[in-house]
Design a protein around this motif. Structure first.
Motif, PDB file in Angstrom:
ATOM      1  N   SER A 187     -67.151  38.527  35.117  1.00  0.00           N
ATOM      2  CA  SER A 187     -68.022  39.624  33.288  1.00  0.00           C
ATOM      3  C   SER A 187     -69.467  38.607  33.715  1.00  0.00           C
ATOM      4  CB  SER A 187     -67.836  39.904  32.893  1.00  0.00           C
ATOM      5  OG  SER A 187     -66.637  38.935  32.082  1.00  0.00           O
ATOM      6  N   LEU A 188     -68.821  37.233  33.207  1.00  0.00           N
ATOM      7  CA  LEU A 188     -69.666  36.747  33.062  1.00  0.00           C
ATOM      8  C   LEU A 188     -71.098  36.060  33.465  1.00  0.00           C
ATOM      9  CD1 LEU A 188     -68.090  33.439  30.762  1.00  0.00           C
ATOM     10  CD2 LEU A 188     -70.316  35.838  29.988  1.00  0.00           C
ATOM     11  N   VAL A 189     -70.492  36.079  35.193  1.00  0.00           N
ATOM     12  CA  VAL A 189     -71.739  35.988  36.087  1.00  0.00           C
ATOM     13  C   VAL A 189     -72.326  37.481  36.761  1.00  0.00           C
ATOM     14  CG1 VAL A 189     -72.286  35.018  38.507  1.00  0.00           C
ATOM     15  CG2 VAL A 189     -70.590  33.791  36.901  1.00  0.00           C
ATOM     16  N   SER A 190     -71.137  38.281  37.086  1.00  0.00           N
ATOM     17  CA  SER A 190     -72.198  40.150  37.291  1.00  0.00           C
ATOM     18  C   SER A 190     -71.356  41.114  36.688  1.00  0.00           C
ATOM     19  CB  SER A 190     -71.687  39.936  38.844  1.00  0.00           C
ATOM     20  OG  SER A 190     -72.231  41.123  39.065  1.00  0.00           O
ATOM     21  N   ARG A 191     -72.601  42.291  36.127  1.00  0.00           N
ATOM     22  CA  ARG A 191     -71.859  42.895  35.041  1.00  0.00           C
ATOM     23  C   ARG A 191     -70.790  44.023  36.385  1.00  0.00           C
ATOM     24  NH1 ARG A 191     -76.798  43.224  34.263  1.00  0.00           N
ATOM     25  NH2 ARG A 191     -77.090  42.853  31.439  1.00  0.00           N
ATOM     26  N   THR A 192     -70.682  43.819  37.576  1.00  0.00           N
ATOM     27  CA  THR A 192     -70.075  44.750  38.046  1.00  0.00           C
ATOM     28  C   THR A 192     -68.829  43.867  38.936  1.00  0.00           C
ATOM     29  OG1 THR A 192     -71.503  44.513  40.252  1.00  0.00           O
ATOM     30  CG2 THR A 192     -71.973  46.227  39.213  1.00  0.00           C
ATOM     31  N   GLU A 193     -68.378  44.445  39.566  1.00  0.00           N
ATOM     32  CA  GLU A 193     -67.670  43.146  40.618  1.00  0.00           C
ATOM     33  C   GLU A 193     -68.257  42.131  41.610  1.00  0.00           C
ATOM     34  OE1 GLU A 193     -63.813  42.294  42.132  1.00  0.00           O
ATOM     35  OE2 GLU A 193     -64.072  43.334  39.795  1.00  0.00           O
ATOM     36  N   LEU A 194     -67.745  40.795  41.444  1.00  0.00           N
ATOM     37  CA  LEU A 194     -67.990  40.302  42.206  1.00  0.00           C
ATOM     38  C   LEU A 194     -67.843  40.520  43.727  1.00  0.00           C
ATOM     39  CD1 LEU A 194     -66.668  36.358  40.387  1.00  0.00           C
ATOM     40  CD2 LEU A 194     -69.171  37.498  40.767  1.00  0.00           C
ATOM     41  N   PRO A 195     -68.240  40.166  44.396  1.00  0.00           N
ATOM     42  CA  PRO A 195     -68.754  40.147  46.075  1.00  0.00           C
ATOM     43  C   PRO A 195     -67.306  40.050  46.303  1.00  0.00           C
ATOM     44  CG  PRO A 195     -71.251  39.059  45.460  1.00  0.00           C
ATOM     45  CD  PRO A 195     -69.851  39.868  44.097  1.00  0.00           C
ATOM     46  N   ALA A 196     -66.793  39.959  47.279  1.00  0.00           N
ATOM     47  CA  ALA A 196     -65.019  39.858  48.044  1.00  0.00           C
ATOM     48  C   ALA A 196     -65.826  38.371  48.523  1.00  0.00           C
ATOM     49  CB  ALA A 196     -64.678  40.371  49.004  1.00  0.00           C
ATOM     50  N   PRO A 197     -64.778  37.664  48.442  1.00  0.00           N
ATOM     51  CA  PRO A 197     -64.996  36.071  48.679  1.00  0.00           C
ATOM     52  C   PRO A 197     -65.301  35.638  50.373  1.00  0.00           C
ATOM     53  CG  PRO A 197     -62.600  35.886  47.694  1.00  0.00           C
ATOM     54  CD  PRO A 197     -63.434  37.721  47.575  1.00  0.00           C
ATOM     55  N   SER A 198     -65.883  35.214  50.993  1.00  0.00           N
ATOM     56  CA  SER A 198     -65.821  34.881  52.704  1.00  0.00           C
ATOM     57  C   SER A 198     -64.539  34.465  52.805  1.00  0.00           C
ATOM     58  CB  SER A 198     -67.432  35.143  53.171  1.00  0.00           C
ATOM     59  OG  SER A 198     -67.270  33.773  52.283  1.00  0.00           O
ATOM     60  N   LEU A 199     -64.881  34.296  54.257  1.00  0.00           N
ATOM     61  CA  LEU A 199     -63.756  33.271  54.752  1.00  0.00           C
ATOM     62  C   LEU A 199     -64.139  31.807  54.920  1.00  0.00           C
ATOM     63  CD1 LEU A 199     -61.896  35.950  57.434  1.00  0.00           C
ATOM     64  CD2 LEU A 199     -61.286  34.413  55.037  1.00  0.00           C
ATOM     65  N   TRP A 200     -65.270  31.467  54.921  1.00  0.00           N
ATOM     66  CA  TRP A 200     -65.819  30.048  55.383  1.00  0.00           C
ATOM     67  C   TRP A 200     -65.063  29.519  54.438  1.00  0.00           C
ATOM     68  CZ3 TRP A 200     -68.287  26.929  52.238  1.00  0.00           C
ATOM     69  CH2 TRP A 200     -69.388  26.773  51.721  1.00  0.00           C
ATOM     70  N   PRO A 201     -64.475  29.606  53.363  1.00  0.00           N
ATOM     71  CA  PRO A 201     -64.183  28.359  52.341  1.00  0.00           C
ATOM     72  C   PRO A 201     -62.587  27.660  52.512  1.00  0.00           C
ATOM     73  CG  PRO A 201     -64.783  30.329  51.056  1.00  0.00           C
ATOM     74  CD  PRO A 201     -65.501  30.469  52.394  1.00  0.00           C
ATOM     75  N   VAL A 202     -62.068  29.299  53.821  1.00  0.00           N
ATOM     76  CA  VAL A 202     -60.684  28.074  54.065  1.00  0.00           C
ATOM     77  C   VAL A 202     -61.020  26.840  54.932  1.00  0.00           C
ATOM     78  CG1 VAL A 202     -59.434  28.693  56.068  1.00  0.00           C
ATOM     79  CG2 VAL A 202     -60.253  30.150  54.278  1.00  0.00           C
ATOM     80  N   LEU A 203     -62.400  27.151  55.454  1.00  0.00           N
ATOM     81  CA  LEU A 203     -62.545  25.799  56.734  1.00  0.00           C
ATOM     82  C   LEU A 203     -62.669  24.293  55.453  1.00  0.00           C
ATOM     83  CD1 LEU A 203     -65.136  26.832  59.613  1.00  0.00           C
ATOM     84  CD2 LEU A 203     -62.441  25.650  59.464  1.00  0.00           C
TER      85      LEU A 203
END
Lengths: 847, 256
Positions: A353-369
């Motif tokens: 909520s500090l970063v965004s008033r609404t729900e943060l966007p869902a994480p993408s899959l690339w951080p798995v790599l």
């Protein structure tokens, strides 16, 4: 043992991969049971988990921030054009599930009674703005409120300046082209107000549907058309790819990154901060794995010696342990990913909520790599070398336990690890410079720490005769372990350095960043001040509590030649350079260098320069246009030519909200040319009516209120800082784990030693004291060196990467040394607690 | 005191030797009564030692023999106060070990006891000299260095004083350990398979050194070994069989 010596050894040498796999699996189970692998697995799990959590979370934060940034574009993506935009673009965007809105803007004269004013007219269609929101108020400089509508047909919104210039209130009437409009609201904030702050005319906002009735937009009119687009990232990407092939001349795509310069610099810095957080995690992971692997290997010397004795070849040993390591990597990596993913969710819940008033966007899959790659590279790079040394364990160790692997060439062993880490860092950082700085910092720290540890060994040998038994024993321990102590000091030093970086240095860097846009940064500009009005304006401001406001003269001129060679837009490839050469820009004169300017090359005015044809050029402009020190520039000002030799290049803080100029002359050169004056100052929000008063006194002066814009920029900064602080919390935990691993690494030896000491009659207090002596000494050394390294590193980061003035922090030394002595000393004692509670006989027989 | 009760329960203790101190047998440097040790193993409770009782007189040399796993080393650990029994008691130099805490036992060891181990147990971080100095310093001797140097001279290692254990042969390491064991003139010397890690010739030299020093200093020697030949050097042999004391043989004192 040769393979042909006996049938058995030949068989073992050619043992199948499958059989080795089974052996490795059994070894994994056994080592897991005996707990030796758990530390290694934990280090690995935390490594992967921290990188995964950081990557997942920064991924989401970055997405959220790009959306935030979208506000300043009013959209996620914009098609800008100088002609009406092909309807096919909007149609396709709609088909692809994107939202659209259209705007067009042009300059025109607005009339109210007998007052006229050149105005920036913007017509907006339904849905505008797609990102961010408009703010209006009921009277000039009144309290703003957010609205989700656009001007009604037949009505217009005017900004404060225009209302003041026209002498109107809400409800008044203005004429635009062939049509009269009623003033509905005062326009207080417009998210996507673009352009050069100093050249823009006041704003009139109207409904797009009213444009035809004004008769102002005809074929050939200079109009800027914009098609605003917003939607899911995938759809945007799809549209971008499609549109690139369809754009016609005069149409171009503008993304978030093409938005304002101030925002771009904020986003750039944010990404650097976040990358730095990820980098520190990566390095800590490597250190943690290295320590754990070292211990794991050392504890396997005996079993390897026995394996060798019964005929296992070196190749078999290597295969066995590599397989075991890979199996572990898969398990720990998967667990780490899961942990990281969950950690990211929990933390997003708390801090999202500090970063965004609404729900943060869902994480993408690339951080798995990167997370998995980090896991494998750190495991193989840092974990493999000590395990590879296991093949060097001589079988004779079965008989002589003092025999271990030979020739520990640390550099050769860890060279590949360092190279692999560097590659990973560059990938993570996305840029060479930051990765190199971090790597240089780490390499420097490692070298310095190693040298210092070696020096300590020598120094302690001199000391050991002079101190009591406990201290002698503790110090002798450090001295004896030599390279082992050095490794431990390095690990502790790196852990402490990370902690220092993440506590003090982080605060310093973030404070510096925040300070780069301080609360009293100028929020008002006065432009179009006539030379005759300068003194009166200064007097007016002083009377209203605004002291020492300096006004700068501004003369418009066009660059026509460099070193006698004419220059035009066609001489440059770069669009920005083309624009700079094509139009006039602001020249100024002053005898004193502005506070936020720095001379990078050449020299500031010397005595006698006044009235001479010399100039100081902003370094960015010089680079863009290929101007170097000593060049002679020719300007055309008000139809006359002026030549000047470049005697200095300056850096300018463009995001400081102070008036700054590309080219500055000494006094006595431009005085004869027609000039207007400009200034900026901070006006506290409760004194805003002063501006209304000023405009009444000096009707020709234009007041630019950038408070709303600055609030936006500051808000983004604050959110980025929250995000970074959150990410650093995670890295902080990783640092603590490394410290723990470093202390745990020698626990077996210490258990044995305390058992012997107690057998010989040492009371627990003496043993405790010797442990404290050893750990406190290690901690002090590591802490002081970590402070030194953190200082050097933060200096480099501040001055070279983030462009902040570096602030010397003496606390870092106290905290580094203190945390080292107390933290490492206490942790060492705590770690030895179980050994001290156990009867010595048991400890002696177990070890 | 509980002494009387213990005497009733005790085995093979002369009633005449009772005196008013803590120690039921005044002439005994080590007195053991109904000593037992039990541990919890994966298969349930495991009795390592049971109903052990004996006494060792001052200056006596006693060998504890038995097969592997008979509990010899466990007994040694209990006698030296390095481990705590499940039941029963040990008086060492007149002090009931059960009445001391861990630090009290450490203090007693520092003042009265020396050790020689099969695997030497030298601290690898300290030089030979520092290893020998260690118990002297722990017992608070002011001239630790001088005494340690003299001891090293007596075991023939004065030239190796500044060497680290890793720079010494096995026999040399055990000689350092013997010098360390005799540092501070202990009343009792415990030796756990002192020749176990050494070749026969070196082993003989070590045993000769051990007994020679023991005679010179008049200390009591308790030697754990599975080597019957070595046991024969001692005044008396205690044989352990599956955690129980089978017999206690007195034999004529034999020199070399």
């Amino acid at each position: 043992m040769t393979r042909t010596a006996t049938g058995v050894s030949a068989e073992m040498g050619s043992i199948s991969w499958r059989a080795v796999g089974c052996m490795a699996l059994r070894a994994l189970g056994r080592d897991w049971q005996s707990g030796e692998l758990r530390v290694l697995a934990a280090a690995l799990l935390i490594a992967v988990a921290s990188v995964a959590a950081v990557s997942f979370f920064t991924d989401r934060i970055q997405q959220a921030m790009e959306r935030k940034a979208s506000e300043l574009l009013g959209a996620d993506l914009v098609v800008a054009a100088s002609n009406p935009i092909q309807p096919a673009l909007a149609d396709t965007a709609l088909q692809q599930g994107l939202q659209t809105a259209e705007t067009l803007s042009f300059r025109s004269v607005v009339l109210a009674g007998d007052v006229t004013q050149l105005t920036e007219v913007k017509a907006v269609g339904p849905g505008y703005p797609l990102r961010g929101a408009l703010q209006v108020s009921d009277r000039p400089f009144g309290p703003p409120r957010t609205v989700d509508t656009i001007p009604s047909p037949g009505q217009v919104w005017l900004d404060e300046r225009l209302l003041q210039i026209l002498g109107l209130q809400a409800g008044g009437t203005v004429n635009l082209g062939a049509r009269a409009f009623r003033v509905e609201h005062v326009l207080a904030y417009e998210p996507d107000r673009a352009g050069d702050l100093f050249s823009i005319a006041p704003r009139l906002l109207l409904n797009l549907a009213d444009i035809p009735s004004t008769g102002l937009v005809q074929a050939g009119s200079r109009v800027a058309y914009r098609l605003l687009l917003a939607g899911e990232p995938a759809a945007l990407e799809g549209f971008k790819t499609w549109a690139r092939t369809r754009l016609v001349a005069g149409e171009k795509l503008e993304g978030v990154r093409d938005a304002r310069v101030e925002l771009r610099s904020a986003l750039d810095r944010a990404q650097r901060f976040l990358n730095l957080a990820a980098l520190v995690s990566v390095i800590l992971a490597g250190v943690g794995v290295a320590i754990a692997a070292r211990r794991f290997a050392a504890r396997h010397w005996d079993s390897v010696a026995i394996l060798r004795c019964v005929g296992a070849t070196e190749a078999l040993i290597v295969r066995l342990f590599v397989l075991e390591l890979l199996m572990l990597a898969m398990l720990a990596g998967a667990a780490g990913l899961l942990t990281g993913y969950l950690a990211q969710y929990g933390l997003s819940g708390v801090l999202g909520s500090l970063v965004s008033r609404t729900e943060l966007p869902a994480p993408s899959l690339w951080p798995v790599l990167p997370a998995l790659a980090t896991g494998f590279v750190t495991l193989l790079g840092f974990g493999l070398p000590p395990l590879l040394r296991l093949r060097e364990v001589p079988p004779l160790r079965v008989l002589r336990r003092d025999l271990g692997p030979v020739n520990p060439r640390l550099l050769a062993l860890y060279g590949p690890a360092v190279a692999a880490t560097l590659a990973l860092l560059i990938w993570q950082a996305g840029e060479w410079r930051l990765a190199l700085y971090v790597c240089a910092g780490v390499a420097g720290t490692v070298t310095v720490l190693s040298l210092a540890a070696w020096g300590l060994v020598k120094a302690l040998n001199l000391l050991r005769g002079q101190v009591g038994v406990a201290w002698r024993f503790g110090m002798a321990n450090i001295a004896r372990r030599g390279s082992g102590s050095a490794v431990q000091v390095v690990a502790l030093g790196l852990g402490l350095m990370a902690l220092l970086m993440l506590t003090l240095v982080r605060t310093d860097l973030l404070t510096s960043w925040r300070a780069s846009l301080p609360a009293d940064a100028p929020n008002h500009f006065l432009i179009n001040v006539q030379t005759s009005e300068v003194t009166q304006v200064q007097t007016f401001l002083r009377e209203h509590g605004l002291h020492d406001v300096e006004l700068f003269p501004m003369v418009r001129g066009r660059l026509t030649a460099i070193n006698g060679r004419n220059v035009g837009p066609e001489d440059y490839q770069n669009p920005r350079a083309q624009r700079l050469v094509a139009r006039e820009f602001n020249l100024s004169w002053t005898d004193t260098l502005q506070e936020d300017n720095r001379i990078l090359a050449g020299h500031w005015w010397r005595t006698g320069d006044q009235g001479q044809g010399v100039a100081s050029v902003e370094t960015g402009l010089a680079e863009e246009l290929g101007i170097v020190l000593g060049d002679t520039l020719r300007f055309q000002i008000a139809g006359q030519d002026l030549a000047a030799k470049v005697t200095s290049l300056r850096s300018v803080e463009w995001d400081s909200f102070r008036a700054n100029f590309f080219v500055v002359f000494p006094s006595g050169v431009l005085d004869a040319y027609p000039a207007t004056w400009i200034t900026s100052f901070h006006l506290p929000i409760d004194r805003k009516p002063v501006m209304a008063e000023l405009v009444r006194h000096f009707p020709s002066i234009t007041v630019l209120d950038v408070e709303a814009l600055m609030t936006k920029v500051r808000e983004i900064m604050d959110r980025v800082i929250s995000a970074v602080e959150y990410v650093f919390l995670f890295t902080l935990a990783a640092g603590l784990v490394v410290l723990y691993a470093a202390i745990q690494a020698t626990q077996d030896e210490r258990r044995f030693e305390s058992a012997v000491l107690r057998t010989l009659g040492a009371q627990r207090a003496v043993v405790r004291q010797s442990l404290l002596a050893e750990f406190a000494t290690l901690g002090l050394l590591a802490g002081v060196l970590a402070a030194a390294a953190a200082t050097v590193l933060s200096y480099g980061l501040a001055t070279q990467v983030f462009d902040f003035p570096y602030r010397w922090n003496s606390w870092i030394w106290l905290l580094g040394g203190g945390a080292g002595v107390l933290g490492v000393g206490l942790a060492g004692l705590l770690g030895a607690r179980s050994a001290l509670a156990q009867p010595p006989w048991r400890a002696l027989r177990e070890l | 005191m509980r002494v009387d009760h213990n005497l009733e329960a005790g085995s093979g203790i002369s009633v005449a030797s009772v005196f008013a101190s803590d120690n039921p047998v005044a002439s005994a440097i080590i007195q053991v009564e109904d000593l037992g040790k039990q541990v919890i193993s994966p298969e349930g409770p495991l009795i390592i030692l049971d109903a052990i009782g004996f006494s060792i007189a001052r200056g006596e040399s006693v060998a504890v023999v038995g097969a592997s796993g008979s509990g010899k080393s466990t007994l040694l650990g209990l006698l030296a106060g390095l481990d705590t029994p499940t039941h029963g008691r040990v008086w060492l130099a007149g002090v009931d070990l059960n009445r001391l805490d861990e630090d009290g036992r450490a203090l007693l060891r520092a003042q009265r006891v020396g050790f020689v181990f099969q695997s030497f147990q030298l601290l690898t971080g300290l030089t030979a000299l520092e290893n020998v100095m260690l118990p002297l310093e722990l017992a608070g001797h002011a001239d630790a260095r001088q005494q340690a140097l003299e001891l090293l001279e007596r075991v023939g290692l004065q030239a190796r004083a500044r060497h680290y254990p890793s720079q010494l042969s096995g026999g040399e390491q055990q000689r350092v350990a013997i010098a360390r064991a005799f540092a501070g003139n202990p009343d009792v010397l415990f030796a756990d398979e002192p020749t176990g890690n050494l070749d026969q010739k070196t082993g003989h030299r070590i045993i000769d050194l051990l007994f020679a020093l023991n005679r010179e200093q008049g200390a009591t020697l308790v030697l754990v070994t599975h080597d019957q030949e070595l046991a024969a050097y001692c005044d008396r042999v205690l044989e352990l069989d599956d955690g129980r004391l089978r017999e206690s043989l007195a034999q004529p004192s034999s020199g070399a």
